[in-house]
Design an enzyme around this catalytic site. Sequence first.
Site, PDB file in Angstrom:
ATOM      1  N   LYS A  54      44.878  46.120  40.174  1.00 16.21           N
ATOM      2  CA  LYS A  54      43.809  45.458  39.410  1.00 16.21           C
ATOM      3  C   LYS A  54      43.213  46.428  38.391  1.00 16.21           C
ATOM      4  CE  LYS A  54      42.793  42.324  43.197  1.00 16.21           C
ATOM      5  NZ  LYS A  54      42.064  42.032  44.418  1.00 16.21           N
ATOM      6  N   GLN A  98      36.725  43.991  47.364  1.00 13.39           N
ATOM      7  CA  GLN A  98      38.053  43.783  47.949  1.00 13.39           C
ATOM      8  C   GLN A  98      37.920  43.364  49.410  1.00 13.39           C
ATOM      9  OE1 GLN A  98      40.996  43.888  46.234  1.00 13.39           O
ATOM     10  NE2 GLN A  98      42.022  43.220  48.091  1.00 13.39           N
ATOM     11  N   ASP A 121      35.561  36.893  41.270  1.00 15.50           N
ATOM     12  CA  ASP A 121      36.424  36.334  42.316  1.00 15.50           C
ATOM     13  C   ASP A 121      36.050  34.875  42.601  1.00 15.50           C
ATOM     14  OD1 ASP A 121      38.613  37.412  43.483  1.00 15.50           O
ATOM     15  OD2 ASP A 121      37.567  38.447  45.106  1.00 15.50           O
TER      16      ASP A 121
END
Length: 293
Positions: A54, A98, A121
């Site tokens: 990422k 994460q 997200d």
Amino acid sequence: MTARVIDGTAVARRVREDVARGVEKLLAAGGTPPGLATVLIGDDPASEVYVRNKRRLSVEAGMLDQHRHLPGDVDQETAAALLDELAADPAVSGILLQLPTPKHLDSDALIARIPAEKDVDGLTTLNAGLLMQGRPGLRPCTPAGVMTLLDEYDVPLQGVEAVVVGRSPLVGKPMAQLLLGRHATVTTCHSRTRDVAEVCRRADVLVVAAGIPGLIGADAVKPGATVIDVGIHRGENGLRGDVLYDEVAEVAGLITPVPGGVGPMTIAMLLANTLTAATVQQGHQQGHQQGQG
Ligand code: NAP
């Protein structure tokens, strides 16, 4: 029939190139580079690989890497304080915590510290609610990536039967909402569904996100259907999905491989979300906001 294979790697590359051009446009319009803060807690090797990719691809797209790493034994308050600091930092456009976080931490409470406009997200309650209501907002990356693949391959959605296997807040539920927003007739299967194969056989579009290797075989697929495999499992012979690829490819009309299907789309959509977040925060015209659906 042998299915046409969806090339997620190629579509993801195009999305990332599009995002890089969007970043250049933002800068040309007097904006500042989008900043992506990936927050990794602990040293899980798989999470480290995901976060590294990422970061690398965000920098390739012209973004600022605002990565933070906390030790695996960090306490809830310290982790929450870091998220608050990132939330207040104007150079940070997007925050990605994460998952999974170490077991002693309350990840829902941590996600709740992320302001909706930096929630790249798409997992905060506000963004989930906006999706539920069909209003613009940041969408979860994996289901958003599936929608992009379906659109790139001109898969009709309006009025079709769509079946989603899985109902997690990360994939299954938002996936069903996105398909509903595009006027598909959507059914969701989960672990208590009586006959998953029978329900799946109805599907013109079948999205499988159950996390069970090889769950879906040819007997669960209508001839000519579009089959999207979200599952990722690391085995001795490399990666595989939730779908028995070889036999299903003989029945389906269109299918995603694993690897090279949905996987690469997740990061591409994260970058698209980060550009959208930066653009909105900086008050420029938004080119990437995912609206209705
Ligand atoms: P999850 O949180 O474990 O959710 C799995 C869902 O599947 C649950 O809703 C569960 O039902 C349902 N399920 C389990 N067994 C089933 C069965 N036998 N029949 C029907 N439904 C069943 O997993 P997730 O986070 O959604 O991820 C799903 C898969 O996608 C995993 O393999 C994951 O690695 C992969 N993934 C890939 C990407 C990517 O970038 N490609 C991104 C995220 C996830 P209940 O709700 O009843 O328990």
